[in-house]
Design an enzyme around this catalytic site. Structure first.
Site, PDB file in Angstrom:
ATOM      1  N   LEU A  71      -8.803 -44.620  34.046  1.00 39.26           N
ATOM      2  CA  LEU A  71      -9.369 -46.224  33.867  1.00 39.26           C
ATOM      3  C   LEU A  71     -10.037 -46.373  34.983  1.00 39.26           C
ATOM      4  CD1 LEU A  71      -6.018 -47.838  32.042  1.00 39.26           C
ATOM      5  CD2 LEU A  71      -7.988 -46.506  31.108  1.00 39.26           C
TER       6      LEU A  71
ATOM      7  N   GLY B 171      -5.349 -42.174  33.141  1.00 45.64           N
ATOM      8  CA  GLY B 171      -6.140 -42.284  31.823  1.00 45.64           C
ATOM      9  C   GLY B 171      -6.539 -40.879  31.440  1.00 45.64           C
TER      10      GLY B 171
ATOM     11  N   ASN C 277       0.147 -41.280  36.785  1.00 45.63           N
ATOM     12  CA  ASN C 277       0.532 -41.674  38.140  1.00 45.63           C
ATOM     13  C   ASN C 277       0.224 -43.185  38.237  1.00 45.63           C
ATOM     14  OD1 ASN C 277      -2.419 -41.136  38.024  1.00 45.63           O
ATOM     15  ND2 ASN C 277      -2.419 -41.356  40.204  1.00 45.63           N
ATOM     16  N   GLU C 278       0.294 -44.212  37.168  1.00 45.36           N
ATOM     17  CA  GLU C 278       0.061 -45.532  37.348  1.00 45.36           C
ATOM     18  C   GLU C 278       0.844 -46.202  38.259  1.00 45.36           C
ATOM     19  OE1 GLU C 278      -2.085 -44.415  33.535  1.00 45.36           O
ATOM     20  OE2 GLU C 278      -0.194 -43.689  34.637  1.00 45.36           O
TER      21      GLU C 278
END
Length: 303
Positions: free
Chosen positions: A109, A154, A178-179
């Site tokens: 993202l 993403g 890995n957000e």
């Protein structure tokens, strides 16, 4: 039942091709034969390049948005339009997703879509992320990710939505959701997609710690299905696709629906709430501060 996936993926989001199509008496979207014949061969747009081989029924969709194929609102809109065109073409049975950029599949993202933006813009962006997932996870086509570079966050989600994942055997490339490393929480449908692929406990550890796996590690936990030399990723994807297309479409599609429809329906029934939750979360001062710190860190790295 064979149409369940395609129908589910189109619910909720205004038809991206509404100006080019009209509803049939059965409620499905119809596109004129002339339009399809014009679009069925090679099409190129600024961020997505699609090459369709009518002799095999296989399309190769190449992401080409430098520097790292970030999933911006513009990118996601273009992606969904390209995917919808292929889905409507009954002669297209398989899709290979890959990147034209060196060393990266997709970096995930676009942070700039989440930093310093209005709630309305954030909502439109998140709806586009949902739409990408719904269309790809619910596609009636055979979908293969040819992962020829790193694929965090993403980008990993994109890969997970495909039926099969082939990754370049390069230990420098990484993949994972890995957000949490950025102070962001992966939503339930990210989580469900990974659970459906690698299991609950592995997903729990991966999401809480924001783990990125190198290629051998990703293969070991089942995050990818196959490793091949980097220069063989696309050819291997085409060879693998031929094996999948031997299976009769209706049987494969019904089976895919049986496996994936519960996850798709869960998002469809909670779509507006999910957008609201994302906007409320991402616009918090503390989250904006985390994103700002991450962006500053990136600037220092470049310097």
């Amino acid at each position: 039942m064979a149409t369940v996936l395609r129908h589910s993926a189109k619910c909720g989001f205004p038809g991206l091709l509404s100006q080019l199509s009209s509803p049939s008496r059965h409620g499905r979207v119809c596109v004129s034969p002339n339009f399809l014949s014009q679009q069925r061969n090679n099409t190129t747009s600024s961020k997505i390049k699609v090459d369709f081989d009518s002799s095999t029924g296989v399309a190769v969709m190449q992401m080409q948005s430098p520097p790292v194929n970030s999933l911006s609102l513009d990118f996601l809109t273009e992606f969904s339009i390209s995917l919808e065109k292929l889905e409507m073409d009954k002669s297209c049975r398989g899709l290979i997703l890959t990147s034209t950029l060196p060393k990266v599949f997709s970096a995930g993202l676009d942070i700039m879509e989440m930093y310093g933006k209005s709630p309305e813009r954030c909502g439109a962006f998140w709806k586009a992320v949902q739409e990408m997932w719904l269309k790809l996870y619910g596609s009636n086509m055979v979908t293969i990710a040819a992962i020829n570079g790193s694929s965090p966050a993403g980008g990993c989600l994109m890969s997970l939505t495909c039926d099969y994942r082939i990754m370049a055997d390069n230990p420098r490339y990484s993949i994972g959701l890995n957000e949490t490393q950025l102070g962001i929480v992966a939503p339930f449908w990210f989580k469900d997609t990974m659970v459906n692929t690698v299991g609950h406990r592995t997903t729990e550890m991966a999401l809480e710690l924001g783990l990125l796996y190198n290629a051998p590690e990703a293969l070991k936990i089942g995050l990818v299905d196959q490793l091949v030399p980097e220069d063989q990723v696309l050819n291997t994807a085409k060879e693998t696709m031929a094996k999948w297309l031997v299976i009769p479409d209706h049987a494969r599609q019904i089976t895919k629906s049986m496996m994936r429809k519960p996850s798709i329906d869960k998002l469809l029934s909670n779509r507006e709430a999910d957008i609201h939750n994302f906007v409320s979360f991402i616009t918090k001062d503390s989250i904006q501060k985390s994103l700002r710190m991450y962006l500053e860190m990136l600037k220092k790295r470049k310097a």
